[in-house]
Design an enzyme around this catalytic site. Structure first.
Site, short mmCIF file in Angstrom:
data_model
loop_
_atom_site.label_atom_id
_atom_site.label_comp_id
_atom_site.label_asym_id
_atom_site.label_seq_id
_atom_site.Cartn_x
_atom_site.Cartn_y
_atom_site.Cartn_z
N GLU A 259 10.73 2.04 2.47
CA GLU A 259 9.63 1.28 1.86
C GLU A 259 9.95 1.24 0.37
O GLU A 259 9.77 2.24 -0.33
CB GLU A 259 8.30 1.99 2.09
CG GLU A 259 7.92 2.18 3.54
CD GLU A 259 7.58 0.87 4.24
OE1 GLU A 259 7.24 -0.10 3.55
OE2 GLU A 259 7.68 0.82 5.47
N CYS A 298 2.83 -0.02 -5.09
CA CYS A 298 3.95 -0.84 -4.62
C CYS A 298 3.46 -2.19 -4.16
O CYS A 298 4.21 -3.15 -4.12
CB CYS A 298 4.66 -0.13 -3.48
SG CYS A 298 3.52 0.32 -2.16
P1 NAP Z 1 12.20 6.84 -7.04
O1 NAP Z 1 12.64 7.18 -8.41
O2 NAP Z 1 13.05 5.96 -6.21
O3 NAP Z 1 11.93 8.25 -6.32
C1 NAP Z 1 11.42 8.30 -5.02
C2 NAP Z 1 11.74 9.63 -4.39
O4 NAP Z 1 13.16 9.76 -4.22
C3 NAP Z 1 11.30 10.83 -5.22
O5 NAP Z 1 10.80 11.82 -4.36
C4 NAP Z 1 12.61 11.28 -5.86
O6 NAP Z 1 12.62 12.65 -6.21
C5 NAP Z 1 13.58 11.02 -4.73
N1 NAP Z 1 14.98 10.95 -5.13
C6 NAP Z 1 15.49 10.86 -6.38
N2 NAP Z 1 16.84 10.84 -6.31
C7 NAP Z 1 17.17 10.91 -5.02
C8 NAP Z 1 18.40 10.92 -4.30
N3 NAP Z 1 19.57 10.83 -4.93
N4 NAP Z 1 18.38 11.01 -2.95
C9 NAP Z 1 17.21 11.08 -2.30
N5 NAP Z 1 16.00 11.07 -2.92
C10 NAP Z 1 15.98 10.98 -4.25
O7 NAP Z 1 10.76 6.12 -7.05
P2 NAP Z 1 9.47 6.56 -7.85
O8 NAP Z 1 9.77 6.32 -9.28
O9 NAP Z 1 8.98 7.88 -7.40
O10 NAP Z 1 8.41 5.49 -7.32
C11 NAP Z 1 8.28 4.20 -7.84
C12 NAP Z 1 8.94 3.19 -6.94
O11 NAP Z 1 8.51 3.38 -5.60
C13 NAP Z 1 8.53 1.77 -7.29
O12 NAP Z 1 9.68 0.97 -7.31
C14 NAP Z 1 7.62 1.36 -6.15
O13 NAP Z 1 7.61 -0.01 -5.86
C15 NAP Z 1 8.13 2.15 -5.01
N6 NAP Z 1 7.07 2.38 -4.03
C16 NAP Z 1 7.13 1.73 -2.84
C17 NAP Z 1 6.13 1.94 -1.90
C18 NAP Z 1 6.14 1.26 -0.56
O14 NAP Z 1 5.37 1.66 0.30
N7 NAP Z 1 6.97 0.27 -0.37
C19 NAP Z 1 5.08 2.82 -2.19
C20 NAP Z 1 5.06 3.46 -3.41
C21 NAP Z 1 6.07 3.23 -4.34
P3 NAP Z 1 12.33 13.14 -7.71
O15 NAP Z 1 10.93 12.74 -8.02
O16 NAP Z 1 12.51 14.62 -7.60
O17 NAP Z 1 13.33 12.47 -8.58
#
Ligand code: NAP
Length: 524
Positions: A259, A298
Site C-alpha cells: 500500500e 495516503c
Molecule cells: P516510509 O519511509 O516508506 O516507511 C514505511 C515503513 O518502512 C516504516 O516502518 C519504516 O521504518 C520502514 N522501512 C524503512 N526502511 C526500510 C527498509 N529498507 N526495508 C523495509 N522497511 C523499511 O513511509 P512513511 O514515511 O512512514 O509514510 C509515508 C508514506 O506512506 C507516504 O508516501 C504515504 O502515501 C504512504 N502511506 C500509504 C498508505 C496506504 O495505505 N497506501 C497509508 C499510509 C501511508 P522506519 O520508520 O524505522 O524508518
C-alpha cells in the site's frame, strides 16, 4: 511511560530492549523528546520462528468465531485505555482530537467489524471460494477453490501516519485468518503502537506468539522471512521497491502486499454551477481532506479537478475556507490543524511544494514554514495549508508529486474526456471522489476512472451529508490502488483475509468436496 524512556519491543513472548538509540520520538509542536527507539541487536530470526511455531498453531486450532472473539477482546482493551492513547497521539503525532479519533477509533472500529464478521463464519477453519465444477466426463470428479490459513508469520511494516489504524486494520485480517503477526511500526510514531500492544499483552487476551511488535529499525528482519510468510507493507513507493527487490524476499517468494503513495483526485462534474449543493459538498470535502491530520493521509486529495469555467469560483471558495483553518498547538481547543509529525517530514513537504510551484501558482500558503504565535519555528514542524493553481493539467509534477502534508493543486479541465484522462495521469491511485448531480456522469466516471483507481466516492446532493468521506478507509471496502499506489489489496470485508490464506484448487470426488465444504465457510 516516563519521558525519554527507551521503547521495548515485544518479541518471542518477551519485552526486549534494543541497543543504543536509533530514533528519537519527538513532539512536533515543540521539539521535546518523548521517547527513543532501537531494535539494534535484537534476534529477529528467533522472533519470527517463535511466532510461526507458537502463535500459528494456537490460532489455527480456533475456528473463525473464536478468532473473532480475540479481536473483540483486543478492541475492549483499547476502548478501556482510549484517553491515554489520545494524549499520545496529540503529543507524538501532532494530532488534534479529531485526527486522533480517525487513527484510534479507526483501528478499534476495524477490529470490531472483523470481530463481527468472524462471528458469522461459525466453527469453520477454512473458506470456500466457489461452487464445485465438473472437470471431466465422470460427474463425480469435480474441483473447487478453498482458502486455508498460511503457516508462516505476517510481517506488517507500517507507515508513521497511522500508528493505531495501520497496526489494527492489518491485525484484524491477519488474526482472523489464523496467522500470527509481527508488526514493525514506523519509528517516528511507534509510541502509540507500543502502548496499545503493551495493554493488549498485559490483558492476556491473545495466545502466546500471536502478536509481536518491533520498535526500531527494520534491521535484518527481511533476511529471515520464508516462503510461508506474508509481508504487508504500507509506506512510500521507494521503500516498497526495496522490499520487493530484497534478495531473500525474492528468492523465497514470500508474498508481498504493498500500500504505497498516491496522488488522489477530487473531480467536480462539468455541469455543476457555483454555490449549488454539489459545488458546496466538493469545496467542503477538499478543504477537510487538505487539513485533517495536516494532510498526512495516503488517501488525501492532492489534485483538484474543476471545469475550466468554474476554476475561479472554486479557487475563491477554497481559499476562503482554508483561511479559516486555525493552525497551532493541537492541545489548544481552537486549533483545527496541527504540525506534521517530524521536521524531516516538514522539510520533505516544503520541498515537494517547491517542486509543484515550478508548474503552478500559489493561491494560499507557500514554500516556507508558517510563523505562529508562541511556537518556536526552529523546533516545530508546521506547514501552512497550501493550495496551488495550475493553468492546465499539462505538467508532470502535479500528477507525480505526493506532498505528504496540507497541500493540493487545482487543475482546470476542458471536458469530460480531458478530466478522465487527467485523473489517470496519477499513474494509479487509492481513491478519487466525484461530485455532481448528473447520475449518468457519475456512473460514467465510476467506470472510466475505475480503471486506475482503487476506490471511487460518488457524491450527489442526496448523500452530501451522509457519506463517510473521501479519505476515510472503511473496512467493508477494498483499500489499495493499482500502479504507483502499490497494486495492493487490503480490507474489503472477507476479501481482506485472502492475503493471509493460501488459495488451493482441490480436485477430487464430489463426496470429498462435499465433506470439505461441510466444515468450511463460504467467502461470499
Ligand atoms: P516510509 O519511509 O516508506 O516507511 C514505511 C515503513 O518502512 C516504516 O516502518 C519504516 O521504518 C520502514 N522501512 C524503512 N526502511 C526500510 C527498509 N529498507 N526495508 C523495509 N522497511 C523499511 O513511509 P512513511 O514515511 O512512514 O509514510 C509515508 C508514506 O506512506 C507516504 O508516501 C504515504 O502515501 C504512504 N502511506 C500509504 C498508505 C496506504 O495505505 N497506501 C497509508 C499510509 C501511508 P522506519 O520508520 O524505522 O524508518
Amino acid at each position: 511511560m516516563a519521558a525519554g524512556e527507551t521503547l521495548e519491543s515485544y518479541l518471542g513472548g518477551r519485552w526486549l530492549l534494543g541497543q543504543g538509540v536509533e530514533t528519537e520520538l519527538v513532539d512536533p509542536t515543540n521539539g521535546n523528546v518523548l521517547a527513543t527507539a532501537s531494535a539494534k541487536g535484537l534476534d529477529l530470526k528467533a522472533a519470527l520462528a517463535f511466532a510461526r511455531e507458537k502463535g500459528g498453531p494456537a490460532l489455527r486450532t480456533l475456528p473463525y468465531t473464536g478468532r473473532g472473539k480475540l479481536l473483540g477482546a483486543i478492541a475492549d482493551v483499547l476502548v478501556a485505555n482510549r484517553a491515554r492513547y489520545e494524549e499520545i497521539a496529540i503529543a507524538n503525532s501532532g494530532n488534534t482530537k479529531i485526527d486522533a479519533a480517525i487513527d484510534i477509533d479507526g483501528g478499534i472500529g476495524t477490529l470490531k467489524y472483523y470481530a463481527r464478521l468472524g462471528g458469522t463464519l461459525g466453527d469453520a477453519r477454512t473458506l470456500v471460494d466457489d461452487k464445485p465444477v465438473r472437470l471431466a466426463k465422470a460427474e463425480n470428479f469435480q474441483a473447487m477453490h478453498m482458502l486455508v490459513p498460511r503457516h508462516g508469520v505476517a510481517v506488517h511494516i507500517n507507515a508513521f501516519n497511522f500508528p493505531s489504524w495501520g497496526l489494527w486494520e492489518k491485525a484484524a485480517c491477519t488474526l482472523l485468518a489464523g496467522m500470527p503477526m509481527l508488526a514493525k511500526s514506523a519509528s517516528a510514531t511507534c509510541l502509540l503502537s507500543q502502548q496499545m500492544v503493551k495493554d493488549v499483552i498485559a490483558a492476556k487476551v491473545l495466545p502466546e506468539g500471536a502478536l509481536s511488535l518491533l520498535c526500531g529499525g527494520i534491521g535484518d528482519l527481511l533476511d529471515h522471512v520464508t516462503a510461508d510468510d506474508v509481508i504487508a507493507f504500507t509506506g512510500s513507493s521507494a521503500i516498497a521497491s526495496r522490499i520487493a527487490a530484497h534478495p531473500n524476499v525474492l528468492s523465497r517468494g514470500a508474498r508481498v502486499n504493498v500500500e504505497a503513495d498516491s496522488v488522489n483526485a477530487a473531480l467536480l462534474a462539468p455541469d455543476v454551477g457555483a454555490s449549488t449543493p454539489a459545488f458546496d459538498a466538493f469545496v467542503k470535502e477538499v478543504t477537510r481532506e487538505m487539513t485533517v491530520k495536516a494532510g498526512q493521509k495516503c488517501t488525501a486529495i492532492r489534485r483538484v479537478f474543476v471545469p475550466a469555467q468554474q476554476a475561479n469560483a472554486v479557487t475563491d471558495a477554497l481559499a476562503a475556507r482554508l483561511a479559516k483553518t486555525t493552525i497551532g498547538d493541537p492541545r489548544d481547543e481552537k486549533t483545527r490543524m496541527g504540525p506534521l509529525v517530524t521536521r524531516a517530514q516538514q522539510a520533505a513537504a516544503l520541498d515537494g511544494i517547491g517542486r509543484l510551484a515550478r508548474e503552478a501558482q500559489f493561491v494560499t500558503g507557500g514554500p516556507d514554514a508558517p510563523k505562529l504565535d508562541g511556537i518556536d519555528g526552529g523546533k516545530s514542524a508546521f506547514v501552512a495549508p497550501t493550495l496551488l493553481k495550475s493553468e492546465s493539467g499539462d505538467g508532470q509534477a502535479v500528477h507525480e508529486t505526493e506532498v505528504f502534508g496540507p497541500c493540493a493543486t487545482l487543475i482546470p479541465y476542458r471536458d469530460e474526456a480531458d478530466a478522465f484522462a487527467l485523473v489517470a495521469r496519477g499513474g494509479g491511485s487509492l481513491v478519487a471522489s466525484v461530485y455532481g448531480d448528473d447520475r449518468d456522469f457519475l456512473a460514467r466516471a465510476a467506470v472510466e476512472l475505475g480503471a486506475s483507481i482503487g476506490r471511487i466516492l460518488a457524491v450527489e446532493p442526496s448523500i452530501a451529508d451522509a457519506h463517510t468521506g473521501h479519505g476515510i478507509v472503511m473496512p467493508q471496502c477494498h483499500h489499495g490502488g493499482p500502479g504507483r499506489a502499490g497494486n495492493g489489496a487490503e480490507l474489503g470485508g472477507l476479501d481482506g483475509l485472502r492475503p493471509y490464506h493460501q488459495r488451493v484448487a482441490v480436485q477430487g470426488s464430489t463426496d470429498l468436496l462435499g465433506a470439505l465444504r461441510a466444515t468450511a465457510a463460504p467467502l461470499h
